[in-house]
Design a protein around this motif. Structure first.
Motif, mmCIF file in Angstrom:
data_model
loop_
_atom_site.group_PDB
_atom_site.id
_atom_site.type_symbol
_atom_site.label_atom_id
_atom_site.label_comp_id
_atom_site.label_asym_id
_atom_site.label_seq_id
_atom_site.Cartn_x
_atom_site.Cartn_y
_atom_site.Cartn_z
ATOM 1 N N GLY A 1 0.835 -1.210 0.000
ATOM 2 C CA GLY A 1 0.000 0.000 0.000
ATOM 3 C C GLY A 1 0.864 1.252 0.000
ATOM 4 N N LEU A 2 1.882 1.249 0.846
ATOM 5 C CA LEU A 2 2.771 2.413 0.910
ATOM 6 C C LEU A 2 3.578 2.571 -0.367
ATOM 7 C CD1 LEU A 2 4.559 2.892 4.352
ATOM 8 C CD2 LEU A 2 3.158 4.525 3.091
ATOM 9 N N ARG A 3 4.020 1.428 -0.922
ATOM 10 C CA ARG A 3 4.777 1.500 -2.183
ATOM 11 C C ARG A 3 3.925 2.141 -3.274
ATOM 12 N NH1 ARG A 3 7.122 -3.284 -0.961
ATOM 13 N NH2 ARG A 3 5.514 -4.476 -2.049
ATOM 14 N N LEU A 4 2.634 1.750 -3.314
ATOM 15 C CA LEU A 4 1.729 2.345 -4.311
ATOM 16 C C LEU A 4 1.572 3.843 -4.065
ATOM 17 C CD1 LEU A 4 -1.016 -0.427 -4.431
ATOM 18 C CD2 LEU A 4 0.440 0.303 -6.325
ATOM 19 N N ALA A 5 1.487 4.218 -2.794
ATOM 20 C CA ALA A 5 1.379 5.646 -2.464
ATOM 21 C C ALA A 5 2.621 6.379 -2.957
ATOM 22 C CB ALA A 5 1.201 5.827 -0.955
ATOM 23 N N PHE A 6 3.788 5.766 -2.754
ATOM 24 C CA PHE A 6 5.037 6.394 -3.201
ATOM 25 C C PHE A 6 5.032 6.566 -4.725
ATOM 26 C CE2 PHE A 6 8.394 6.252 0.301
ATOM 27 C CZ PHE A 6 7.441 6.377 1.300
ATOM 28 N N ASP A 7 4.500 5.545 -5.435
ATOM 29 C CA ASP A 7 4.389 5.656 -6.900
ATOM 30 C C ASP A 7 3.512 6.842 -7.288
ATOM 31 O OD1 ASP A 7 5.885 3.414 -7.127
ATOM 32 O OD2 ASP A 7 4.210 2.063 -7.606
ATOM 33 N N MET A 8 2.438 7.011 -6.540
ATOM 34 C CA MET A 8 1.523 8.137 -6.809
ATOM 35 C C MET A 8 2.263 9.464 -6.653
ATOM 36 S SD MET A 8 -1.500 7.189 -7.606
ATOM 37 C CE MET A 8 -2.907 6.132 -7.366
ATOM 38 N N PHE A 9 3.088 9.553 -5.623
ATOM 39 C CA PHE A 9 3.870 10.774 -5.430
ATOM 40 C C PHE A 9 4.797 10.995 -6.635
ATOM 41 C CE2 PHE A 9 2.736 10.420 -0.858
ATOM 42 C CZ PHE A 9 2.445 11.745 -0.593
ATOM 43 N N GLU A 10 5.459 9.923 -7.074
ATOM 44 C CA GLU A 10 6.351 10.024 -8.240
ATOM 45 C C GLU A 10 5.582 10.558 -9.445
ATOM 46 O OE1 GLU A 10 9.499 9.618 -8.728
ATOM 47 O OE2 GLU A 10 10.094 8.724 -6.818
ATOM 48 N N ARG A 11 4.417 9.919 -9.692
ATOM 49 C CA ARG A 11 3.634 10.270 -10.880
ATOM 50 C C ARG A 11 3.168 11.714 -10.861
ATOM 51 N NH1 ARG A 11 -0.812 5.608 -11.243
ATOM 52 N NH2 ARG A 11 -1.979 7.242 -12.291
ATOM 53 N N THR A 12 2.983 12.270 -9.660
ATOM 54 C CA THR A 12 2.436 13.629 -9.577
ATOM 55 C C THR A 12 3.513 14.661 -9.251
ATOM 56 O OG1 THR A 12 1.795 13.152 -7.295
ATOM 57 C CG2 THR A 12 0.097 12.895 -8.971
ATOM 58 N N GLY A 13 4.775 14.230 -9.391
ATOM 59 C CA GLY A 13 5.851 15.207 -9.298
ATOM 60 C C GLY A 13 6.362 15.532 -7.908
#
Ligand code: ADP
Length: 399
Positions: A65-77
């Protein structure tokens, strides 16, 4: 800029809330919610700049879940590399008699929080999982635990002691700890700031009315009583929790209804409160049912208000009078009806709510009592994430 960014994590049993907070401005840079962790239909909703992006699919565990959240941060800059955040703040529900300050997390601290799980079996284990997952993903960044019980650590013995066999109580850590402390601390400080007064110079009652709900009596800046106890089950009527009941009910259900401990736990924590009485736990839905003439919903509302008034009355006496009464959290900030009903008919105690001020729409801290009232009644938005973020910065920079 980045030395003010804190990732705040609130990890529940099957969900995980997070927020990236800029402590310099107090703003939430991004926030998100991971739900249904461990199930096939997991979902993550990530909000940045008012826009929400979602991802659904199986989410095996909190680490994923946290890894996915981190990906979201990456995707949104807003990549959350070690260079991107100054600290991670973790909301931890139970600090027991051990933790009453924000605490820099080490392996020993994690072990101790885990040990306290006997006092908070529903809350501390998922908190620990969240901490461990986040430490693995951001090993170079200081992680700080901020405890929900901390603000109430100094409750006077008369308020924190249950009148049961004292040896049994001591052996099993049975006392009143109080919860929502981060919110009560934050809001009572904001009250002082808003009024331009020193918190040590006046007495306040804070009513935190969200899904969970609690009241506190704060004498000259120090909490002298609060409505939650050994667990967050005691006190006010909540969305799904009963709040105060005769403890004999538990014995009765055990003996006569032959419910086991887990079934009673589930009943009192998840199927009681507003939900138990009306079928819904969300206050807006409850309001809708009342408007449609639903009698169960009306009874739920009346029981809710009755319990709230009982605590307000008790705390007025304990404080020898309050200078300020403040409403906060989802219901407290947004329901003028609850605020008016909670304080109706109290003018002889110097307490009144001005109808126009009470119904005026605002997201800011505001006065809702009439000019010249003896007791100032306020609405003050809570912000537990900001409080946790600030504590994390303070603690990690002083370590
Ligand atoms: P939590 O304890 O989950 O942090 P919140 O503080 O967000 O909860 O409060 C959630 C509650 O606030 C819900 O019962 C919701 O219905 C209620 N609420 C939110 N907005 C309003 C509103 N405009 N009017 C009445 N109740 C509201």
């Amino acid at each position: 800029m980045t030395d003010s960014l804190v990732l705040v994590i609130n990890s529940g049993s099957s969900s995980l809330k997070y927020q990236l907070v800029d402590t310099a401005t107090g703003a939430a840079v991004a926030s998100g919610l991971v739900e249904r962790i461990g199930e096939a239909d997991g979902i993550i909703a990530h909000t940045v700049d008012g826009e929400t992006i979602e991802h659904s699919g199986p989410i095996a565990d909190h680490a994923e879940g946290l890894r996915l959240a981190f990906d979201m941060f990456e995707r949104t800059g807003h990549g959350l590399t070690s260079a991107g955040v100054a600290a991670v703040g973790h909301r931890v529900v139970h600090g027991g008699n051990v933790f009453y300050e924000p605490t820099l997390i080490t392996d020993d601290v994690v072990a101790e929080i885990s040990r306290l799980s006997t006092l908070a079996p529903l809350h501390n284990p998922p908190n620990v999982v969240g901490i461990e997952s986040a430490r693995a993903l951001l090993p170079q960044v200081p992680h700080v635990a901020v405890f929900d019980t901390a603000f109430f650590h100094g409750l006077p013995a008369a308020a924190s002691t249950y009148a049961i066999d004292i040896d049994v109580a001591k052996r099993h850590g049975v006392r009143r700890y109080g919860f929502h402390g981060t919110s009560h601390d934050f809001v009572s400080s904001r009250v002082a700031e808003f009024l331009g007064r020193d918190r040590a110079d006046f007495n306040q009652i804070v009513l935190h009315l969200g899904n969970g709900a609690s009241a506190s009596a704060i004498e000259r800046g120090k909490a002298i009583d609060t409505s939650m106890g050994l667990t967050p089950l005691e006190g006010l009527v909540m969305g799904t929790r009963s709040g105060d009941i005769d403890p004999g009910i538990v014995l009765h259900l055990r003996r006569s209804a032959e419910l086991d401990v887990d079934a009673i736990d589930e009943l009192l924590n998840r199927r009681s409160g507003l939900k138990g009485l009306s079928g819904v736990n969300d206050f807006r839905e409850l309001q809708g049912l009342i408007d449609a003439g639903d009698e169960g919903a009306k009874l739920a509302y009346d029981v809710y208000i009755h319990r709230l008034r009982r605590y307000i009355g008790a705390y007025l006496i304990e404080l020898g009078g309050a200078d300020v009464i403040t409403f906060t959290a989802g219901v407290g900030e947004n329901s003028p009806g609850v605020r008016a009903d909670a304080l109706a008919g109290l003018t002889r105690f110097g307490i009144a709510v001005d109808p126009d001020r009470n119904t005026a729409k605002s997201r800011e801290a505001r006065v809702i009592s009439p000019d010249g009232a003896e007791v100032t009644v306020l609405v003050v938005p809570t912000n537990e994430e900001l409080a946790i973020a600030r504590a994390a910065i303070r603690t990690s920079s002083s370590a």
